[in-house]
Write an enzyme that holds these catalytic residues in place. Structure first.
Site, PDB file in Angstrom:
ATOM      1  N   TYR A   1       0.840  -1.200   0.000  1.00  0.00           N
ATOM      2  CA  TYR A   1       0.000   0.000   0.000  1.00  0.00           C
ATOM      3  C   TYR A   1       0.879   1.256   0.000  1.00  0.00           C
ATOM      4  CZ  TYR A   1      -3.346   3.583   1.307  1.00  0.00           C
ATOM      5  OH  TYR A   1      -4.100   4.732   1.329  1.00  0.00           O
ATOM      6  N   ASP A   2       1.906   1.253   0.859  1.00  0.00           N
ATOM      7  CA  ASP A   2       2.785   2.425   0.946  1.00  0.00           C
ATOM      8  C   ASP A   2       3.510   2.682  -0.367  1.00  0.00           C
ATOM      9  OD1 ASP A   2       3.764   2.047   4.447  1.00  0.00           O
ATOM     10  OD2 ASP A   2       2.026   2.975   3.451  1.00  0.00           O
TER      11      ASP A   2
ATOM     12  N   LYS B   1     -22.139   1.263 -19.437  1.00  0.00           N
ATOM     13  CA  LYS B   1     -21.259   1.684 -18.338  1.00  0.00           C
ATOM     14  C   LYS B   1     -20.431   2.841 -18.875  1.00  0.00           C
ATOM     15  CE  LYS B   1     -17.979  -0.028 -14.894  1.00  0.00           C
ATOM     16  NZ  LYS B   1     -17.130   1.126 -14.883  1.00  0.00           N
TER      17      LYS B   1
ATOM     18  N   CYS C   1       3.553  16.591 -56.655  1.00  0.00           N
ATOM     19  CA  CYS C   1       4.037  17.196 -57.899  1.00  0.00           C
ATOM     20  C   CYS C   1       4.924  18.414 -57.692  1.00  0.00           C
ATOM     21  CB  CYS C   1       2.849  17.572 -58.783  1.00  0.00           C
ATOM     22  SG  CYS C   1       1.953  19.008 -58.168  1.00  0.00           S
TER      23      CYS C   1
ATOM     24  N   CYS D   1      -3.331  20.737 -53.281  1.00  0.00           N
ATOM     25  CA  CYS D   1      -2.361  21.109 -54.314  1.00  0.00           C
ATOM     26  C   CYS D   1      -3.058  22.087 -55.257  1.00  0.00           C
ATOM     27  CB  CYS D   1      -1.913  19.865 -55.083  1.00  0.00           C
ATOM     28  SG  CYS D   1      -0.923  20.261 -56.531  1.00  0.00           S
TER      29      CYS D   1
HETATM   30  S1  IVH Z   1     -24.351   1.886 -10.880  1.00  0.00           S
HETATM   31  C1  IVH Z   1     -24.716   0.999  -6.620  1.00  0.00           C
HETATM   32  N1  IVH Z   1     -24.522   2.389 -13.436  1.00  0.00           N
HETATM   33  O1  IVH Z   1     -18.899   2.585 -12.815  1.00  0.00           O
HETATM   34  C2  IVH Z   1     -24.464   1.060  -8.065  1.00  0.00           C
HETATM   35  N2  IVH Z   1     -22.451   2.776 -12.372  1.00  0.00           N
HETATM   36  O2  IVH Z   1     -16.937   0.663 -11.856  1.00  0.00           O
HETATM   37  C3  IVH Z   1     -23.266   1.847  -8.400  1.00  0.00           C
HETATM   38  N3  IVH Z   1     -20.720   3.680 -13.840  1.00  0.00           N
HETATM   39  O3  IVH Z   1     -18.778   3.779  -9.534  1.00  0.00           O
HETATM   40  C4  IVH Z   1     -23.084   2.297  -9.736  1.00  0.00           C
HETATM   41  N4  IVH Z   1     -21.951   3.742 -15.661  1.00  0.00           N
HETATM   42  O4  IVH Z   1     -19.056   5.494 -11.442  1.00  0.00           O
HETATM   43  C5  IVH Z   1     -23.738   2.388 -12.356  1.00  0.00           C
HETATM   44  N5  IVH Z   1     -24.830   2.814 -15.693  1.00  0.00           N
HETATM   45  C6  IVH Z   1     -24.047   2.817 -14.614  1.00  0.00           C
HETATM   46  C7  IVH Z   1     -22.712   3.256 -14.669  1.00  0.00           C
HETATM   47  C8  IVH Z   1     -21.939   3.213 -13.515  1.00  0.00           C
HETATM   48  C9  IVH Z   1     -20.765   3.995 -15.135  1.00  0.00           C
HETATM   49  C10 IVH Z   1     -19.526   3.819 -12.980  1.00  0.00           C
HETATM   50  C11 IVH Z   1     -19.821   4.338 -11.600  1.00  0.00           C
HETATM   51  C12 IVH Z   1     -19.312   3.268 -10.682  1.00  0.00           C
HETATM   52  C13 IVH Z   1     -18.288   2.590 -11.539  1.00  0.00           C
HETATM   53  C14 IVH Z   1     -17.956   1.212 -11.089  1.00  0.00           C
END
Ligand code: IVH
Length: 695
Positions: A44-45, A121, A423, A436
């Site tokens: 982590y560090d 997403k 050319c 051109c």
């Molecule tokens: S739902 C409790 N819906 O993806 C449900 N997230 O990798 C939480 N994200 O933190 C999120 N599109 O920032 C949801 N259609 C979507 C999304 C979405 C993008 C992002 C969001 C989340 C992250 C997770």
């Protein structure tokens, strides 16, 4: 997944940095919440040190949720506590993993899930937006999930988050803030103009812009809502509604209040009754990805009903009722090795990036488009730069931006040509696209080769090598010269026997009878392609009519705006002598079946009227079979128009029929989505049988 380059803990690029921040934030959150972290203290560090070193070198790229300088890595204390934790999502990468996951949800709830919501997403940053009595009062980032950073200064810069709602309600909407492709381009242009380094990709653009407070300029971002929940001051009635509604209802409510959702995009959230159906929708969204004007990195599948969500429950990091189906990366960093300047058939001098080959989305990318010189300046590109390259599906790969912080100092400015690389003539730099000064006369071989191609004059036996021979021998200086070639001319060429000569002469003779649309396409009028050429030919019916039309008259043709009309008029004037030469050589200049417009400019009789496709807008996709098998896409489009229809390449609400052949993908999916009728090539062939060979 952390991508630390070796044990030194040096983060290679923004993506590695973002991944390190995410890992560190998750580790810190888990540690402070439960005392359990996926990373040991030492790891982590090291991670946090690498993050801090990266931020010291690139202060303008610090992500809002970075653990640096925050108490307990930002995990224990944040500026603004979330009323309900802002969770992340677990991932799956294959249909099998997805099915296993849905089974686990149903084991928890003890019953089949009532329905799945399937949505894109979005590739940006999570944001909570708080509304009090209908007014936007606060913006908070996800932070560690339990508390985030106040970024209310960005109110007003984010499209889709109105400052006041349609009703005076109190609630929190949650969603993703991102830059659309257009906003990203715009942001980089503005940044470079202010002496800043361009953002590498839209996601970083959004992250950096949200954090920035005192910039001399503002850049725009877009919000996509994916949830809403009550705040402590929310009325009991609304709170109960939000708690009991399905996810679909919540999104509809947010949209009705004026908050932007993905509903108005090509990939709106949809519900699926079964896991299998959800997978089909995942495939559809994946197929549409390349065409979207914003980035997605997966598809989110959620149990739709409040009861299913409640019974499935949530873990500390992610809900158990939702999952992210991740899609393959479409962006990679590679090196810009050189820039080539190629002269096209109309004399346009186009730059092309030569890249160190890189695998993206299933293929190897070696070249990428750079559009025009202004585009290079706008992106501040240099030879030797590490560049972010984007490619998805069939789209032409493009260079998004240089990864400016990876510069070593050895990068070289990109040399713009002083004279035409083909050319040696002067370059006309008055437009964005350089040209051109000799125009199409510059690259005669390219323009003749194009003119005789299958979708233009379709002269068989006239490949590029033959064209070069003809040009070198002084027998052809333009396409019209082909029509005055004699037997003796052709026989004088090397490797040209009697039979080939006769065949070629016959092919050239046949090309004289092509319809006007093909002749126009062969001329390569700038601003037009095959489809516009067909529309112009149908509208004006004869070359004489077209050439005497002014910009206003040309604008009456569907799909031609003022700017394009002006270019077409100029082009036709420039092409006047060539058109005259073609006419004199006996090349047909009329469009069969079309009537010239009446004096007042209105179309007398819509061409093709009465055919089986009258009034229909048709899109062809996939491979044609049966009697249509040999037709090129252009020939299919010609067929559609002969049968009275309008051919189009993109599926939209206006499409009335999609002919879907083998291997049809995203267009078919979109048609199904929009409820547009589909036909197989065989069904379609039956419908237009009498027009199939009607040329
Ligand atoms: S739902 C409790 N819906 O993806 C449900 N997230 O990798 C939480 N994200 O933190 C999120 N599109 O920032 C949801 N259609 C979507 C999304 C979405 C993008 C992002 C969001 C989340 C992250 C997770």
């Amino acid at each position: 997944m952390t991508t630390l380059a070796g044990s030194a803990g040096v983060l290679a690029d923004d993506a590695a940095y973002a991944a390190a921040v995410e890992t560190a934030v998750a580790a810190a959150g888990a540690y402070y919440a439960t005392g359990e972290s996926a990373l040991d203290d030492d790891a982590y560090d090291r991670l946090v040190r690498a993050v801090a070193a990266y931020e010291a070198a690139h202060p303008d790229r610090v992500l809002p949720d970075s653990p640096s300088g925050k108490v307990a890595g930002g995990a224990a204390v944040g500026d603004v506590p979330h009323t309900v934790a802002m969770l992340s999502l677990d991932n799956v990468f294959s249909p099998e993993e997805f099915i296993t996951w849905t089974a686990s949800v149903e084991r928890r709830t003890g019953r089949p899930v009532a329905g799945w919501s399937v949505e894109p997403k979005l590739d940006g940053l999570a944001m909570a937006a708080r509304y009090r009595d209908g007014r936007l009062v606060q913006l908070v980032t996800r932070g560690d999930g339990s508390a985030g950073e106040d970024v209310s200064h960005a109110i007003g810069a984010i499209r889709g988050l109105p400052e006041s709602l349609a009703e005076p309600v109190t609630l929190e909407v949650r969603g993703e803030v991102l830059m659309t492709t257009e906003q990203f381009e715009q942001a980089n242009a503005v940044r470079v103009a202010h002496g800043g380094a361009p953002f590498v990709n839209p996601r970083n653009g959004a992250a950096g812009s949200l954090r920035a407070k005192d910039r001399a300029y503002t850049v725009e971002m877009t919000f996509f809502c994916y949830g809403a929940l009550p705040l402590p001051a929310t009325s009991q009635e609304l709170a109960a509604q939000l708690r009991e509604s399905t996810h679909t209802e919540i999104l509809a409510r947010a949209a009705a209040l004026g908050v932007h959702t993905a509903a108005d995009t090509a990939v709106p959230p949809r519900t699926a009754a079964t896991a299998q159906e959800a997978l089909e929708r995942v495939a559809e969204i994946a197929g549409l990805r390349a065409e979207l004007p914003f980035g997605i990195d997966g598809v989110v599948i959620k149990a739709d009903s409040a009861a299913d969500q409640r019974d499935a429950g949530s873990g500390s990091r992610a809900p158990r009722w939702a999952i992210a189906f991740k899609l393959p990366a479409v962006e990679k960093v590679t090196t810009l090795l050189a820039v080539e300047w190629n002269v096209g058939r109309t004399g346009i001098i186009a730059p092309r990036a030569v890249l160190e080959p890189v695998r993206i989305d299933g293929s190897t990318v070696t070249y990428a488009t750079l559009h025009n010189p202004a585009d290079i300046t706008r992106r501040d590109l240099r030879v030797g730069d590490r560049v972010m390259v984007y490619k998805a599906g069939d789209i032409i790969p493009r260079v998004e931006a240089p990864v400016a912080h990876l510069r070593t100092g050895a990068e070289q400015p990109i040399a713009f040509p002083d004279v035409c690389p083909q050319c040696g003539s002067e370059i006309d730099t008055s437009e964005q696209r350089w040209r051109c000064v000799r125009g199409r006369a510059c690259h005669v071989v390219a323009s003749i080769s194009y003119a005789v191609g299958r979708d233009q004059l379709d002269i068989e036996g006239l490949g590029a090598t033959r064209v070069v021979q003809l040009v070198d021998a002084g027998l052809a200086a333009d396409v019209a010269d082909l029509f005055t070639l004699t037997r003796e001319h052709l026989l004088s060429l090397e490797r040209m026997g009697e039979t080939s000569t006769d065949n070629l002469l016959a092919a050239i003779g046949a090309a004289k009878d092509r319809p006007l649309s093909r002749v126009l396409a062969a001329l390569g009028v700038r601003g037009t392609g095959r489809s516009i050429s067909r529309r112009l030919a149908r509208h004006f019916a004869t070359m004489a009519e077209l050439c005497s039309a002014d910009a206003e008259a040309i604008q009456r043709v569907d799909g031609i705006g003022a700017e394009k009309a002006r270019v077409i008029v100029d082009e036709l004037a420039e092409l006047g002598p060539l058109i005259a030469k073609l006419t004199a050589a006996g090349v047909n200049m009329t469009e069969p079946g079309a009537t010239p417009p009446a004096i007042d400019g209105a179309q007398a009789e819509p061409a093709g009227d009465g055919g089986p496709l009258t009034g229909r807008t048709v899109v062809v996709t996939g491979a044609m079979t049966g009697s249509l098998e040999k037709l090129s896409r252009n020939q299919m489009n010609e067929l559609i128009e002969r049968a009275g229809g309008k051919a189009s390449s993109g599926v939209s609400k206006r499409t009335t029929l999609v002919v879907a052949g083998e291997g049809a993908g995203s267009k078919r999916a979109k048609a199904e989505d929009l409820g547009v009728p589909l036909m197989t090539p065989e069904e379609f062939a039956g419908l237009v049988a009498e027009y199939v060979d009607g040329e």
